[in-house]
Motif scaffolding. Structure first.
Motif, PDB file in Angstrom:
ATOM      1  N   PHE A  18      35.696  51.233  -8.512  1.00 25.40           N
ATOM      2  CA  PHE A  18      35.788  51.276  -9.967  1.00 25.40           C
ATOM      3  C   PHE A  18      35.612  49.876 -10.549  1.00 25.40           C
ATOM      4  O   PHE A  18      34.846  49.671 -11.493  1.00 25.40           O
ATOM      5  CB  PHE A  18      37.142  51.868 -10.410  1.00 25.40           C
ATOM      6  N   PHE A  19      36.298  48.906  -9.987  1.00 28.36           N
ATOM      7  CA  PHE A  19      36.220  47.552 -10.515  1.00 28.36           C
ATOM      8  C   PHE A  19      34.846  46.930 -10.282  1.00 28.36           C
ATOM      9  O   PHE A  19      34.332  46.197 -11.131  1.00 28.36           O
ATOM     10  CB  PHE A  19      37.333  46.681  -9.924  1.00 28.36           C
ATOM     11  N   LEU A  20      34.234  47.223  -9.159  1.00 32.47           N
ATOM     12  CA  LEU A  20      32.884  46.737  -8.888  1.00 32.47           C
ATOM     13  C   LEU A  20      31.891  47.331  -9.888  1.00 32.47           C
ATOM     14  O   LEU A  20      31.043  46.622 -10.444  1.00 32.47           O
ATOM     15  CB  LEU A  20      32.485  47.083  -7.455  1.00 32.47           C
ATOM     16  N   LEU A  21      31.994  48.636 -10.133  1.00 35.21           N
ATOM     17  CA  LEU A  21      31.141  49.274 -11.136  1.00 35.21           C
ATOM     18  C   LEU A  21      31.372  48.674 -12.518  1.00 35.21           C
ATOM     19  O   LEU A  21      30.421  48.409 -13.262  1.00 35.21           O
ATOM     20  CB  LEU A  21      31.410  50.780 -11.189  1.00 35.21           C
ATOM     21  N   LEU A  22      32.630  48.465 -12.858  1.00 32.81           N
ATOM     22  CA  LEU A  22      32.963  47.921 -14.166  1.00 32.81           C
ATOM     23  C   LEU A  22      32.342  46.544 -14.371  1.00 32.81           C
ATOM     24  O   LEU A  22      31.708  46.282 -15.396  1.00 32.81           O
ATOM     25  CB  LEU A  22      34.487  47.846 -14.326  1.00 32.81           C
ATOM     26  N   ILE A  23      32.487  45.677 -13.405  1.00 33.60           N
ATOM     27  CA  ILE A  23      31.946  44.325 -13.525  1.00 33.60           C
ATOM     28  C   ILE A  23      30.422  44.348 -13.604  1.00 33.60           C
ATOM     29  O   ILE A  23      29.814  43.686 -14.455  1.00 33.60           O
ATOM     30  CB  ILE A  23      32.424  43.453 -12.352  1.00 33.60           C
ATOM     31  N   SER A  24      29.797  45.127 -12.733  1.00 32.76           N
ATOM     32  CA  SER A  24      28.326  45.140 -12.720  1.00 32.76           C
ATOM     33  C   SER A  24      27.752  45.795 -13.980  1.00 32.76           C
ATOM     34  O   SER A  24      26.764  45.312 -14.533  1.00 32.76           O
ATOM     35  CB  SER A  24      27.806  45.815 -11.461  1.00 32.76           C
ATOM     36  N   LEU A  25      28.362  46.871 -14.441  1.00 35.55           N
ATOM     37  CA  LEU A  25      27.865  47.519 -15.654  1.00 35.55           C
ATOM     38  C   LEU A  25      28.118  46.681 -16.905  1.00 35.55           C
ATOM     39  O   LEU A  25      27.302  46.684 -17.827  1.00 35.55           O
ATOM     40  CB  LEU A  25      28.508  48.899 -15.823  1.00 35.55           C
ATOM     41  N   SER A  26      29.238  45.963 -16.935  1.00 32.95           N
ATOM     42  CA  SER A  26      29.557  45.180 -18.136  1.00 32.95           C
ATOM     43  C   SER A  26      28.630  43.981 -18.315  1.00 32.95           C
ATOM     44  O   SER A  26      28.612  43.378 -19.387  1.00 32.95           O
ATOM     45  CB  SER A  26      31.022  44.730 -18.116  1.00 32.95           C
ATOM     46  N   GLU A  27      27.845  43.660 -17.300  1.00 31.44           N
ATOM     47  CA  GLU A  27      26.824  42.626 -17.462  1.00 31.44           C
ATOM     48  C   GLU A  27      25.632  43.141 -18.248  1.00 31.44           C
ATOM     49  O   GLU A  27      24.841  42.353 -18.767  1.00 31.44           O
ATOM     50  CB  GLU A  27      26.355  42.119 -16.098  1.00 31.44           C
ATOM     51  N   HIS A  28      25.485  44.466 -18.343  1.00 31.62           N
ATOM     52  CA  HIS A  28      24.315  45.053 -18.984  1.00 31.62           C
ATOM     53  C   HIS A  28      24.633  45.836 -20.252  1.00 31.62           C
ATOM     54  O   HIS A  28      23.747  46.006 -21.092  1.00 31.62           O
ATOM     55  CB  HIS A  28      23.583  45.964 -17.992  1.00 31.62           C
ATOM     56  N   ILE A  29      25.846  46.353 -20.365  1.00 31.02           N
ATOM     57  CA  ILE A  29      26.238  47.106 -21.561  1.00 31.02           C
ATOM     58  C   ILE A  29      27.597  46.589 -22.030  1.00 31.02           C
ATOM     59  O   ILE A  29      28.260  45.822 -21.328  1.00 31.02           O
ATOM     60  CB  ILE A  29      26.285  48.634 -21.294  1.00 31.02           C
ATOM     61  N   THR A  30      28.022  47.009 -23.205  1.00 27.19           N
ATOM     62  CA  THR A  30      29.307  46.538 -23.733  1.00 27.19           C
ATOM     63  C   THR A  30      30.456  46.959 -22.819  1.00 27.19           C
ATOM     64  O   THR A  30      30.352  47.954 -22.088  1.00 27.19           O
ATOM     65  CB  THR A  30      29.559  47.089 -25.150  1.00 27.19           C
ATOM     66  N   PHE A  31      31.545  46.202 -22.897  1.00 33.28           N
ATOM     67  CA  PHE A  31      32.657  46.413 -21.971  1.00 33.28           C
ATOM     68  C   PHE A  31      33.229  47.813 -22.068  1.00 33.28           C
ATOM     69  O   PHE A  31      33.485  48.462 -21.049  1.00 33.28           O
ATOM     70  CB  PHE A  31      33.751  45.367 -22.209  1.00 33.28           C
ATOM     71  N   TRP A  32      33.469  48.310 -23.271  1.00 33.64           N
ATOM     72  CA  TRP A  32      34.106  49.623 -23.390  1.00 33.64           C
ATOM     73  C   TRP A  32      33.225  50.731 -22.832  1.00 33.64           C
ATOM     74  O   TRP A  32      33.724  51.695 -22.252  1.00 33.64           O
ATOM     75  CB  TRP A  32      34.546  49.899 -24.829  1.00 33.64           C
ATOM     76  N   LYS A  33      31.899  50.608 -22.986  1.00 35.16           N
ATOM     77  CA  LYS A  33      30.998  51.605 -22.413  1.00 35.16           C
ATOM     78  C   LYS A  33      31.001  51.513 -20.885  1.00 35.16           C
ATOM     79  O   LYS A  33      31.003  52.541 -20.197  1.00 35.16           O
ATOM     80  CB  LYS A  33      29.579  51.428 -22.943  1.00 35.16           C
ATOM     81  N   ALA A  34      30.987  50.282 -20.374  1.00 31.99           N
ATOM     82  CA  ALA A  34      31.029  50.091 -18.917  1.00 31.99           C
ATOM     83  C   ALA A  34      32.331  50.647 -18.349  1.00 31.99           C
ATOM     84  O   ALA A  34      32.335  51.279 -17.288  1.00 31.99           O
ATOM     85  CB  ALA A  34      30.883  48.607 -18.589  1.00 31.99           C
ATOM     86  N   TYR A  35      33.429  50.417 -19.056  1.00 30.96           N
ATOM     87  CA  TYR A  35      34.730  50.921 -18.614  1.00 30.96           C
ATOM     88  C   TYR A  35      34.718  52.448 -18.605  1.00 30.96           C
ATOM     89  O   TYR A  35      35.181  53.076 -17.649  1.00 30.96           O
ATOM     90  CB  TYR A  35      35.840  50.396 -19.523  1.00 30.96           C
ATOM     91  N   LEU A  36      34.200  53.042 -19.659  1.00 32.09           N
ATOM     92  CA  LEU A  36      34.171  54.501 -19.763  1.00 32.09           C
ATOM     93  C   LEU A  36      33.311  55.119 -18.662  1.00 32.09           C
ATOM     94  O   LEU A  36      33.740  56.065 -17.994  1.00 32.09           O
ATOM     95  CB  LEU A  36      33.654  54.913 -21.143  1.00 32.09           C
TER      96      LEU A  36
END
Length: 116
Positions: A18-36
């Motif tokens: 989960f945390f790996l996905l969150l960090i990698s996605l938040s580099e490309h989209i906004t944090f709340w979307k990456a978190y969701l």
């Protein structure tokens, strides 16, 4: 229910990813979307897996509901930068207090003796 240590390991890895996905996605989209996206993906994965491991879909959904509450609380901590330490400390205190209250009458020595 008997759960094999390998099954515990897979659930733990899903929690960590989960945390790996969150960090990698938040580099490309906004944090709340990456978190969701990360939360929905990992909660869904574990709900389906644990429904099979635990033998019933209600148990998998129960775990998913608890995980949703946990990720919701974690999101609240992460977005409140100024109060994150205080809120996190209070949350951990409440969780520890609940665990101590629930297990206050458990005879841990007797529990270990039953395993022998």
């Amino acid at each position: 229910l008997r759960i094999h240590p390998l099954q515990y390991l897979m659930v733990g890895l899903a929690l960590a990813i989960f945390f790996l996905l969150l960090i990698s996605l938040s580099e490309h989209i906004t944090f709340w979307k990456a978190y969701l996206v990360s939360a929905v993906a990992c909660i869904g994965l574990q709900a389906v897996y644990l429904a099979h491991v635990l033998g019933h879909w209600k148990r998998g959904l129960g775990f998913a509901a608890m995980l949703t509450l946990l990720y919701g609380a974690l999101y609240g901590l992460l977005v409140s930068e100024n109060n994150a330490l205080l809120m996190g400390s209070l949350l951990l205190f409440v969780i520890l207090a609940l665990a101590m209250w629930v297990t206050r009458r458990v005879d841990w020595y007797a529990l270990g003796a039953d395993l022998k």
